[in-house]
Design an enzyme around this catalytic site. Structure first.
Site, PDB file in Angstrom:
ATOM      1  N   ASP B  67       0.821  -1.216   0.000  1.00 48.14           N
ATOM      2  CA  ASP B  67       0.000   0.000   0.000  1.00 48.14           C
ATOM      3  C   ASP B  67       0.858   1.271   0.000  1.00 48.14           C
ATOM      4  O   ASP B  67       0.321   2.375  -0.050  1.00 48.14           O
ATOM      5  CB  ASP B  67      -0.983  -0.004   1.180  1.00 48.14           C
ATOM      6  N   HIS B 271      -3.704   7.552   7.285  1.00 48.19           N
ATOM      7  CA  HIS B 271      -3.472   6.100   7.224  1.00 48.19           C
ATOM      8  C   HIS B 271      -4.562   5.362   7.979  1.00 48.19           C
ATOM      9  O   HIS B 271      -4.319   4.443   8.757  1.00 48.19           O
ATOM     10  CB  HIS B 271      -2.076   5.748   7.787  1.00 48.19           C
TER      11      HIS B 271
END
Lengths: 304, 304
Positions: B67, B271
């Protein structure tokens, strides 16, 4: 009629835009999912489609250009994080191992499921998948690198019994499956009742042909004749024919010509170049030649 | 004040959602762009930001989880298709070669520009980039694999001349640069005029610290003290503390505690785990501890 749908997850070409995702589609045949190509961002588009991740076990990659396969690492990782255990099969040109194996080795050491690469050549049509209800065959394309389209062919079911006739001839129950599968009936007296008097042919099997990426190539016509739905790439409009030839792509007009020559039922065009702001130019070009034509679009679902 | 901005391209965590892209940011210092992390889909988000692709020459990758880096192949390819010629530097843990080299070899054979990997270790702070106006230093994180944050530190410019004083002392033009750089002025008569009488100190240099991914780790406080803007990951809310610890991530409350201990001017959290439908839970948790707190969001641009 049982479900046989094509979902467009992305229908742009190499340069991604804010209008189109790179190529990916999902074929849904009776709730089994089959992915064709997997450009960057496919996993998010897949999620957006509301199709069930767990129904997907086979991914077919037409060729190894980034816009057709750069979504694989993310998709594979995400399946792992979601706890997938079922084996995932990736059907692609054998070179995919050079791309995917280093990624699987580095990022997917603890993947809870197995990824199996099933390599194929792109030189001649080849059956790459088969189950009770479906056969998938490659369609060799003519592109800058080895490239295949895919023909999804539903298998015919058994014939339909004509109830009145089997009653009339007193066909016993235990013989019914044989009759459905096309055998004649022999009466206790030894008379042969031809199968055609007892059954109607099964619903004709439906076929979907995916043809991308390719230069205009009439050699494919024979293989895709009469398909119910043809997806054909249409990267450019016809005024860009030299550019289409140079890059081994097709214009919308040429895609319509292929559909016409193949006498398909419906044409779906996509893989649009980023240079076009408005995709209706493709439809305006293809429709006069092949009227039963649709524009691909993210989120579109087409019945085959 | 010269431009020093942080653009959020993606602020989700490992599992992408339809709400968040995976991690990527662009730091814009005086129209030079620096990318931090490059999750899948970054190139489209970059395009959406309207920042100029050609202004980007350096990409910093915090760590090699998908990611944070699965967007690199697409970005690199797209730059090539757009005819980029300027060298592109990718600063990352040395393992990135195992991931990126096979891709560069297979997909980027004819790339019209050079990609240079600049490897770093993640064990102690290390200057990974420096030019006339900026120093970038790694901030070692504590994550499941080697991981670094980055401290972007503007260099102080020369002192500001006090016009009235240099006129008064008749400082000749050719000495002006020396004076700006802090030297005293000596008159033709031999008198020393201290620099502090002729100049004001330059605008204090601004600092941006990017800290992701990491477990709660007070060791970073010393290095990020008093920064103008701190981005800190806040993957979970505090009721998920055991999960945060187990996965080496931070809760929103802990991110605020780090900001408080570091006495930073502003905190930006991101995040976010896919499990939260509404990101305001993070802000509600962090703000009581550190009020000057912002939520990251795709498309957000923050002045440092």
């Amino acid at each position: 009629m049982e479900k046989f749908e094509v979902h467009i997850l992305g229908c742009g070409s190499a340069l991604p835009t804010t209008r189109h995702y790179p190529t990916s589609q999902v074929v849904n045949l009776r709730d089994k999912l089959f992915m064709i190509d997997c450009g960057e961002g496919t996993q998010v588009q897949f999620r957006r489609s509301k199709l069930k991740f767990s129904r997907l076990n086979h991914i077919f990659i037409s060729h190894l250009h980034g816009d057709h396969c750069f979504g694989l690492p993310g998709l594979i990782s995400t399946f792992g994080m979601l706890g997938r255990t079922a084996e995932l099969y990736i059907h692609a040109h054998k070179d995919i191992e050079r791309y995917l194996n280093p990624i699987l080795d580095y990022f997917c050491e603890y993947l809870p499921y197995k990824v199996t690469i099933v390599p194929f050549e792109c030189k001649k049509p080849e059956v790459v998948y088969e189950d009770r209800s479906l056969v998938v065959t490659t369609i060799p394309m003519d592109h800058r690198i080895p490239c295949c389209g895919f023909l999804f062919e539903e298998k015919s079911g058994p014939n339909h019994i004509i109830r009145d006739m089997v009653d009339f001839y007193k066909v016993p129950i235990y013989q019914m499956n044989r009759i459905k599968n096309g055998e004649d009936f022999i009466t206790p007296e030894g008379d042969v009742i031809p199968n055609s008097r007892l059954t109607k042919p099964a619903t004709p099997s439906r076929r979907y042909a995916y043809c991308s990426d390719t230069i205009f190539n009439e050699k494919i016509v024979e293989q895709i004749k009469h398909v119910d739905l043809l997806f054909h790439e249409a990267t450019f409009t016809h005024n860009e024919l030299p550019r289409a030839r140079e890059t081994y792509h097709t214009t919308a007009r040429q895609a319509a010509q292929i559909a016409l020559a193949s006498n398909v039922k419906r044409l779906l065009i996509g893989h649009f170049s980023a240079r076009y702001e408005d995709d209706s130019v493709f439809l305006n070009e293809a429709s006069p030649i092949f009227p039963n034509c649709l524009l691909a679009k993210e989120g579109l679902c087409v019945d085959v």
